[in-house]
Write an enzyme that holds these catalytic residues in place. Structure first.
Site: not given
Length: 572
Positions: A23, A164, A169
């Site tokens: 991220e 997310h 993920d």
């Protein structure tokens, strides 16, 4: 094309995959920052370990990213920086095949972070589940097919819903990877090599050329692709020469110039090396020697600039290609060298005009810099040689690391501008001073290493042994390894005895290639590297840029926050 028995490679059940997800704060790798890393290590369908951590990006997280990921600036404030996280992640992923959904995004951020903080990107084999899904699922009905991670996770019945957040993920991507591999099994894809071979856009002619890699050693080293006239087309490094070169013929590479190079190649030569450091150094030297047409790095090998004081009664700063003792640099851009020279001249109050001024003085008209108080106007006879000389000494002292008065003077000017609320001018002065500090710091690091006649260092090889290097005047003179159980000191003695003789030349780097010396410095300062012996102490100047690192860190943080604020304002 049917693979021969000895080419079947590593069965997929024996391959260790590290599935990673990042991220970020958004933007490109050079403008965005990592906020979270999640990874899962799997082999044969079994989870071997997990890696998850928030990362402090050093800048506020934009509101749209907070809304998307749920990661706030407050959440990452106490998290480690990427420079602390990277070593642990690289160790976690060492030796594994890296997997990610849209892998180009994740690997570009990891590569950029490694480059920024001085870590070596290990160049792992990478599998992109997005590309693989497009290849495997192309027969699916298009109306209900999406290649988004959430859609693929639902298609393969993943036990984790992508949200997310990096670890979740990554877990979902593991399930997608296994689902795709199950569909490939009936098609005869049973090994890692066959998986890579299955990727799209590999022409039959390209596959046929994999015989060029058949007899190459499975050792670290440098490879050279040669063309029809035996010319060197491309130079690269690899931890496993046979496996790396084979990838050029069995996996897709979207770079047009590489496809063209492979089509022209008729032979591959290799140079076996003791370890990755020797390979990287030999690559630099071969690029400079051959300037292969398909290497971007070979276009201007060794093209650097330096800032020097001219040899005249009233010296000024000049940008040159050939350095001499006392030069500041190296700079990879003439523009940066000129900007640094202007900053240094302004702080030291050196003249910037190019006129020859005799020692007896001149009677010309002063320029605007004299009116602004940035120059003593020797061109107008306002300064004698004796009055001008202290400014020259301050510049020489800063470059050599014996006097940091000019850095203090620049910082005082910055404080005065900020106090007077001239914030734009203060920001410019901050950035100029930071660029000067980086240039001076680089000069001190490289010249300190180049001044040591001989230095022997050892780095753990990860298996209980040691990677060894003999460095002479900033150049790699010899390299070797002492495997686990082998006494290292006799190996060191043999390497020193057989090392290349290096005769130093004039100049700050004693004739060494700046890029090679910088590469050696990064290797020598990695965690775990030990100095075995040195002919003289290896140390940076006491009054050098090292004492200003905390100031530079604060300036960089302020510049980053300012840029982020401007970007947010533009977006709003």
């Amino acid at each position: 094309m049917q693979l021969a028995f000895d080419e079947l490679g590593t069965p997929l059940r024996d391959v260790t995959f590290v599935v990673v997800d990042l991220e970020t704060t958004g933007g490109a790798p050079d403008g965005g920052n990592i906020t979270e890393i999640g990874a899962v290590k799997v082999r044969g369908g079994e989870v071997l370990g997990e890696f998850a951590t928030l990362v402090d990006p050093g800048v506020p997280i934009p509101p749209q990213i907070v809304e998307l990921t749920g990661i706030t600036t407050a959440m990452v404030r106490s998290a480690p920086g990427i420079e602390q996280v990277l070593p642990a992640f690289l160790e976690f992923a060492a030796g594994a095949v890296l997997v990610a959904h849209n892998a180009g995004f994740d690997t570009s951020f990891l590569r950029a972070a490694c480059a920024e903080h001085g870590f070596t990107w290990p160049k792992p084999t990478v599998v992109c589940t997005l590309k693989l899904a497009r290849r495997v699922l192309r027969q699916e009905p298009r109306g209900r097919l999406s290649y988004r991670l959430s859609s693929l996770a639902a298609l393969f019945g993943s036990g984790t819903t992508p949200n997310h957040r990096a670890l979740d993920d990554a877990k979902a991507t593991v399930d997608v990877l296994h689902g795709l591999l199950e569909r490939l099994g009936p098609l005869g894809v049973q090994s890692l090599e066959e998986l890579l071979d299955y990727l799209p856009d590999v022409t039959p002619a390209q596959r046929r050329k994999r015989d060029l890699a058949r007899d190459l050693p499975e050792r670290p080293g440098v490879y050279l692709f040669r063309g029809p006239s035996d010319e060197v087309l491309y130079v690269g490094t690899a931890s496993n020469l046979r496996r790396r070169v084979r990838q050029y013929f069995t996996s897709s590479d979207s770079r047009g110039r590489i496809r063209e190079m492979v089509a022209l190649a008729e032979r591959v030569d290799t140079v076996e090396c003791a370890h990755s450091l020797e390979a990287a150094v030999r690559e630099l030297r071969l690029l400079a020697a051959h300037r292969p047409a398909y290497n971007r790095r070979s276009r201007n090998p060794g093209k650097v600039w330096w800032v020097v004081l001219t040899d005249e009664p009233f010296p000024r700063l000049s940008v040159v290609r050939r350095p001499r003792d006392g030069a500041l640099g190296p700079f990879t851009s003439r523009t940066r060298a000129k900007a640094t020279a202007d900053t240094l001249a302004g702080i030291a109050m050196l003249r910037t005009c190019t006129a020859r001024i005799p020692a007896s003085g001149a009677s010309g008209s002063p320029c605007v810099l004299a009116e602004l108080g940035s120059c003593g106007a020797p061109c107008a006879g306002a300064q004698t040689v004796e009055e001008y000389r202290p400014s020259v000494r301050l510049v020489s002292g800063l470059v050599e690391g014996t006097d940091a008065t000019l850095l203090s003077r620049g910082a005082d000017q910055l404080t005065e501008l900020a106090t007077a609320r001239h914030f734009e001018r203060a920001a410019r002065r901050r950035d100029e001073l930071a660029a000067l500090l980086r240039a001076v710091g680089k000069r001190h690091r490289l010249t300190a290493l180049a001044s040591v006649a001989e230095l022997v260092a050892a780095s753990p090889d990860g298996s209980g042994g040691w990677e060894l290097a003999v460095v002479r005047h900033g150049r790699l003179a010899s390299a070797g390894v002492a495997r686990r159980g082998v006494p290292p000191l006799p190996v060191v003695d043999a390497l020193v005895a057989s090392a290349e003789t290096v005769l130093p030349d004039p100049g700050p780097l004693r004739g060494a290639n700046p890029e090679e010396t910088a590469l050696l410095w990064r290797w020598l300062t990695r965690p775990g590297v030990r100095l075995v012996r040195t002919s003289a102490p290896w140390a940076e100047p006491l009054h050098g840029a090292g004492r200003w690192r905390s100031w530079l860190d604060a300036a960089d943080t302020a510049a980053t926050l300012e840029a982020a604020g401007k970007a947010a304002g533009a977006a709003g």
